[in-house]
Scaffold this motif. Structure first.
Motif, PDB file in Angstrom:
ATOM      1  N   GLN A 182       9.250   3.150   0.875  1.00 49.18           N
ATOM      2  CA  GLN A 182       8.816   2.982  -0.505  1.00 49.18           C
ATOM      3  C   GLN A 182       7.869   1.786  -0.625  1.00 49.18           C
ATOM      4  N   SER A 183       8.237   0.699   0.010  1.00 48.15           N
ATOM      5  CA  SER A 183       7.432  -0.522  -0.034  1.00 48.15           C
ATOM      6  C   SER A 183       6.055  -0.303   0.599  1.00 48.15           C
ATOM      7  N   GLU A 184       6.035   0.352   1.758  1.00 53.11           N
ATOM      8  CA  GLU A 184       4.759   0.598   2.450  1.00 53.11           C
ATOM      9  C   GLU A 184       3.867   1.544   1.642  1.00 53.11           C
ATOM     10  N   CYS A 185       4.476   2.563   1.043  1.00 51.17           N
ATOM     11  CA  CYS A 185       3.690   3.520   0.259  1.00 51.17           C
ATOM     12  C   CYS A 185       3.076   2.860  -0.970  1.00 51.17           C
ATOM     13  N   LYS A 186       3.806   1.906  -1.564  1.00 46.78           N
ATOM     14  CA  LYS A 186       3.276   1.196  -2.732  1.00 46.78           C
ATOM     15  C   LYS A 186       1.995   0.443  -2.389  1.00 46.78           C
ATOM     16  N   LYS A 187       1.893  -0.002  -1.137  1.00 48.07           N
ATOM     17  CA  LYS A 187       0.706  -0.755  -0.711  1.00 48.07           C
ATOM     18  C   LYS A 187      -0.564   0.095  -0.757  1.00 48.07           C
ATOM     19  N   THR A 188      -0.402   1.404  -0.771  1.00 48.27           N
ATOM     20  CA  THR A 188      -1.571   2.294  -0.790  1.00 48.27           C
ATOM     21  C   THR A 188      -2.033   2.612  -2.207  1.00 48.27           C
ATOM     22  N   LEU A 189      -1.232   2.225  -3.208  1.00 42.49           N
ATOM     23  CA  LEU A 189      -1.609   2.485  -4.595  1.00 42.49           C
ATOM     24  C   LEU A 189      -2.753   1.562  -5.008  1.00 42.49           C
ATOM     25  N   PRO A 190      -3.698   2.057  -5.792  1.00 46.17           N
ATOM     26  CA  PRO A 190      -4.854   1.245  -6.210  1.00 46.17           C
ATOM     27  C   PRO A 190      -4.469  -0.098  -6.833  1.00 46.17           C
ATOM     28  N   VAL A 191      -3.391  -0.118  -7.625  1.00 41.92           N
ATOM     29  CA  VAL A 191      -2.966  -1.349  -8.298  1.00 41.92           C
ATOM     30  C   VAL A 191      -2.532  -2.406  -7.273  1.00 41.92           C
ATOM     31  N   GLU A 192      -1.839  -1.958  -6.236  1.00 47.46           N
ATOM     32  CA  GLU A 192      -1.276  -2.881  -5.252  1.00 47.46           C
ATOM     33  C   GLU A 192      -2.258  -3.206  -4.124  1.00 47.46           C
ATOM     34  N   THR A 193      -3.242  -2.364  -3.933  1.00 51.17           N
ATOM     35  CA  THR A 193      -4.157  -2.530  -2.806  1.00 51.17           C
ATOM     36  C   THR A 193      -5.077  -3.716  -3.041  1.00 51.17           C
ATOM     37  N   CYS A 194      -5.126  -4.587  -2.057  1.00 52.94           N
ATOM     38  CA  CYS A 194      -6.074  -5.693  -2.115  1.00 52.94           C
ATOM     39  C   CYS A 194      -7.117  -5.454  -1.024  1.00 52.94           C
ATOM     40  N   PRO A 195      -8.258  -6.127  -1.100  1.00 48.01           N
ATOM     41  CA  PRO A 195      -9.332  -5.878  -0.133  1.00 48.01           C
ATOM     42  C   PRO A 195      -8.909  -6.065   1.330  1.00 48.01           C
ATOM     43  N   THR A 196      -7.876  -6.877   1.545  1.00 49.66           N
ATOM     44  CA  THR A 196      -7.454  -7.138   2.927  1.00 49.66           C
ATOM     45  C   THR A 196      -6.403  -6.149   3.431  1.00 49.66           C
ATOM     46  N   THR A 197      -5.993  -5.210   2.590  1.00 50.10           N
ATOM     47  CA  THR A 197      -4.993  -4.228   3.014  1.00 50.10           C
ATOM     48  C   THR A 197      -5.554  -3.375   4.146  1.00 50.10           C
ATOM     49  N   ASP A 198      -4.829  -3.366   5.268  1.00 50.31           N
ATOM     50  CA  ASP A 198      -5.228  -2.562   6.423  1.00 50.31           C
ATOM     51  C   ASP A 198      -4.534  -1.205   6.309  1.00 50.31           C
ATOM     52  N   ILE A 199      -5.282  -0.233   5.798  1.00 47.15           N
ATOM     53  CA  ILE A 199      -4.692   1.088   5.539  1.00 47.15           C
ATOM     54  C   ILE A 199      -4.184   1.727   6.830  1.00 47.15           C
ATOM     55  N   GLN A 200      -4.869   1.496   7.926  1.00 43.20           N
ATOM     56  CA  GLN A 200      -4.422   2.070   9.198  1.00 43.20           C
ATOM     57  C   GLN A 200      -3.058   1.493   9.598  1.00 43.20           C
ATOM     58  N   LEU A 201      -2.893   0.186   9.401  1.00 41.84           N
ATOM     59  CA  LEU A 201      -1.608  -0.452   9.705  1.00 41.84           C
ATOM     60  C   LEU A 201      -0.519   0.066   8.772  1.00 41.84           C
ATOM     61  N   VAL A 202      -0.844   0.181   7.481  1.00 41.24           N
ATOM     62  CA  VAL A 202       0.124   0.699   6.505  1.00 41.24           C
ATOM     63  C   VAL A 202       0.523   2.128   6.887  1.00 41.24           C
ATOM     64  N   THR A 203      -0.456   2.929   7.299  1.00 40.80           N
ATOM     65  CA  THR A 203      -0.178   4.309   7.717  1.00 40.80           C
ATOM     66  C   THR A 203       0.776   4.329   8.901  1.00 40.80           C
ATOM     67  N   GLN A 204       0.565   3.443   9.865  1.00 37.73           N
ATOM     68  CA  GLN A 204       1.463   3.366  11.025  1.00 37.73           C
ATOM     69  C   GLN A 204       2.873   2.974  10.597  1.00 37.73           C
ATOM     70  N   GLN A 205       2.968   2.049   9.640  1.00 39.32           N
ATOM     71  CA  GLN A 205       4.276   1.627   9.140  1.00 39.32           C
ATOM     72  C   GLN A 205       4.984   2.787   8.432  1.00 39.32           C
ATOM     73  N   VAL A 206       4.224   3.558   7.649  1.00 42.86           N
ATOM     74  CA  VAL A 206       4.792   4.717   6.943  1.00 42.86           C
ATOM     75  C   VAL A 206       5.319   5.731   7.956  1.00 42.86           C
ATOM     76  N   ILE A 207       4.542   5.979   8.996  1.00 41.57           N
ATOM     77  CA  ILE A 207       4.966   6.920  10.045  1.00 41.57           C
ATOM     78  C   ILE A 207       6.248   6.426  10.710  1.00 41.57           C
ATOM     79  N   GLN A 208       6.309   5.120  11.013  1.00 36.25           N
ATOM     80  CA  GLN A 208       7.495   4.546  11.654  1.00 36.25           C
ATOM     81  C   GLN A 208       8.717   4.670  10.743  1.00 36.25           C
ATOM     82  N   CYS A 209       8.536   4.395   9.465  1.00 35.95           N
ATOM     83  CA  CYS A 209       9.648   4.524   8.503  1.00 35.95           C
ATOM     84  C   CYS A 209      10.136   5.971   8.441  1.00 35.95           C
ATOM     85  N   ALA A 210       9.208   6.903   8.380  1.00 35.53           N
ATOM     86  CA  ALA A 210       9.575   8.323   8.317  1.00 35.53           C
ATOM     87  C   ALA A 210      10.324   8.732   9.579  1.00 35.53           C
ATOM     88  N   TYR A 211       9.884   8.218  10.719  1.00 36.24           N
ATOM     89  CA  TYR A 211      10.566   8.500  11.989  1.00 36.24           C
ATOM     90  C   TYR A 211      12.001   7.964  11.958  1.00 36.24           C
TER      91      TYR A 211
END
Length: 77
Positions: free
Chosen positions: A29-58
């Protein structure tokens, strides 16, 4: 006492699996929130967040499988 199996009791295995499931769900839930426009900051590494989401799902899938295995064995006994 030496005849006791070395495995954890089933109830402890269930608790461990539930803890993993719960913590992974919160992390997901926390990682997915990082992808929302409101929470996303210019330094957000979407690729890293995606990897974290995959790891959480696993981890969620792994915990769910453990629970299914434990409950299936208990029901078959």
């Amino acid at each position: 006492p030496s005849s006791l199996p070395s495995q954890k009791p089933k109830s402890e295995l269930v608790r461990t699996s539930l803890r993993l499931l719960t913590s992974s769900a919160y992390r997901l839930q926390s990682e997915c929130k990082k992808t929302l426009p409101v929470e996303t900051c210019p330094t957000t590494d979407i690729q890293l967040v995606t990897q974290q989401v995959i790891q959480c799902a696993y981890d969620i899938a792994k915990a769910a499988k453990q629970l299914v295995t434990i409950t299936t064995k208990e029901n078959n006994n």
